[in-house]
Design a protein around this motif. Sequence first.
Motif: not given
Length: 445
Positions: A416-427
Motif C-alpha cells: 500500500y502506498v500513502d500518496y501524502q507521505t509516500q510511506k509504503r505498507y506491506l499488505k
Amino acid sequence: MSRLQFPSSFIWGTATASFQIEGGRDDRGDCIWDDFCAWPGKVVNGDNGDTADDHYHLYKQDIGLIRSLGCQAYRFSISWPRILPEGAGEVNPKGLDFYDKLVDAVLQANITPFVTLYHWDLPSALQRLGGWAARDTAYRFADYCHIVSERLGDRVTHWITHNEPWVTAFLGHGSAVHAPGWADHSQALQVAHHLLLSHGLAVPILRQTSQPGTKVGITLNLSPVYAASDDELDVKAATRHDGYANRWFIDPVLLGSYPQDIWKYYDWQVPRVAPEDMDIIGTPIDFLGINNYTRAVIAHSDTGFLQARSVRPEGEYTAMDWEVYPQGLCDLLLRITHDYGNLDLYITENGCSYDDRLEADGTVHDNKRIAFLNKYLAAAHDAIQHGAPLRGYFVWSLMDNFEWAFGYTRRFGITYVDYQTQKRYLKDSGLFFRQVVTHNGLETG
Ligand code: FCB
C-alpha cells in the motif's frame, strides 16, 4: 491441504512501470502521458505522474522491499524521455545515470532485472512528429534501445522490448481512452504495425550490445476468448475477437505473418507493410512475456467493426470490473504452448485491484487479493503440470501506483502506498506472496 510446488528454477518477481511509479518529472522530458493527464476529463481527478510513488528518489527503499519478499527478479521499465528528452538526439546523462544506479542496486540485492524498454511513455517531441503512426518512430525506438543497452547491457540479461502493444495501438489510437487519445481504427492498425516493427528492429541491437546469452522478448496482453454459446455466429465472432486481440500480435512475432482471416476481414483498413517488415518482426525471440488478468466472452453482433460484443458473465469481479477467471490463465498458457511451440513463457503481469483500506496499525487486510493470487497461481501450476514451459511469474504490482486513465483510484499493489507521505505498507497479500516465494509453492484446499 495439498501443496503445489513450482519447478526449482522458477523465477518469482514483482513488476512496475516508469510512468506509474517514478515521478521525478523535473529530470526528464515530457511524454504523451503528461499531455494526456493535462487534457481535461481524460484521467480521473486530473491525476498525473509528476510525483507518483516518488520511486525516482526512493528506489533504494523499494528495492529493499523486493528483497524482503525474497524475489529473484524485478521487472521495471525505462522512461524514454528520461534518456532522450526530445525522443532522439541529445542524451540526458542524469537519466542514464539513474538507471545505471538502479540496475546496480537491483543486482546488489541479488535480484535479476527484467527491463522493459517501452511501457507507454513516448516522448511528446516524437508525438508531435506523428508518434507511432509515423514509421520513423520505429527507427527512433531502435536508436534509443541502442543507447540504453550500450550503457546497461553489461549487466542486464533480460530485455523486454514492448509492454502490451495492443493497448498502445487500440486504447491509445482506436478508443482514445489512453494517450495519445486518438480514435481511428485504421490508424490503430498502422500503429500496431510500427510497434511490431520497432520490436523486430530492437531485438538484434539488444543482443549485440549485451552479454552473450542475453535473453530478449516482448510482453503481450493476452486473454483467452470463449464464445458466449455454441451458436456458429458466436463461435465465429469469438474467433474474430481472438484474431484482433491475440493473434494480430502473437502471429507476426512468432510466425512472421499477420493472421490471414483477420487481414481479409479488416479489408481496406490493413496497415501499409514494407516488403522486409515481416522478416524483421519475426526475428526469433528468447521468451514471450504474457500479461493476463481476465478472459473475454464474445457473442455475435450485427454492428461494430468486429461484429462482436463482449458478454458479462455472472461471477466475481475486481474493482476494474474485470472478471476473476483463473482457469483462463491455464487455458491460455496451454493454448500458446500448443499453437506456437516450446518457447519460454513468463507471466510478466498478473494481479488485481480492490478497494484496500489502510488500518490504524499500518496493516491492510486484502483477503480478496490473496484469494485471487492463490487461484491464479494454482492455475499457472496446473499449466506447468500439463506441459507449459512457464519459467516465471511477476505479480502486478510491487506497490500501488498511477493506474493510467484511473489515476490513483485503483490500487493493484501488494504494498500500500500513502500518496501524502509516500510511506509504503506491506499488505497481507505481500506477506502471502513472500510465503509463496520462500516456499516456491503454495498450499491449497
Ligand atoms: C496492464 C499494464 C500495467 C497496469 C495493469 C493493471 O495493462 O501493463 O501498466 O496498468 O494493466
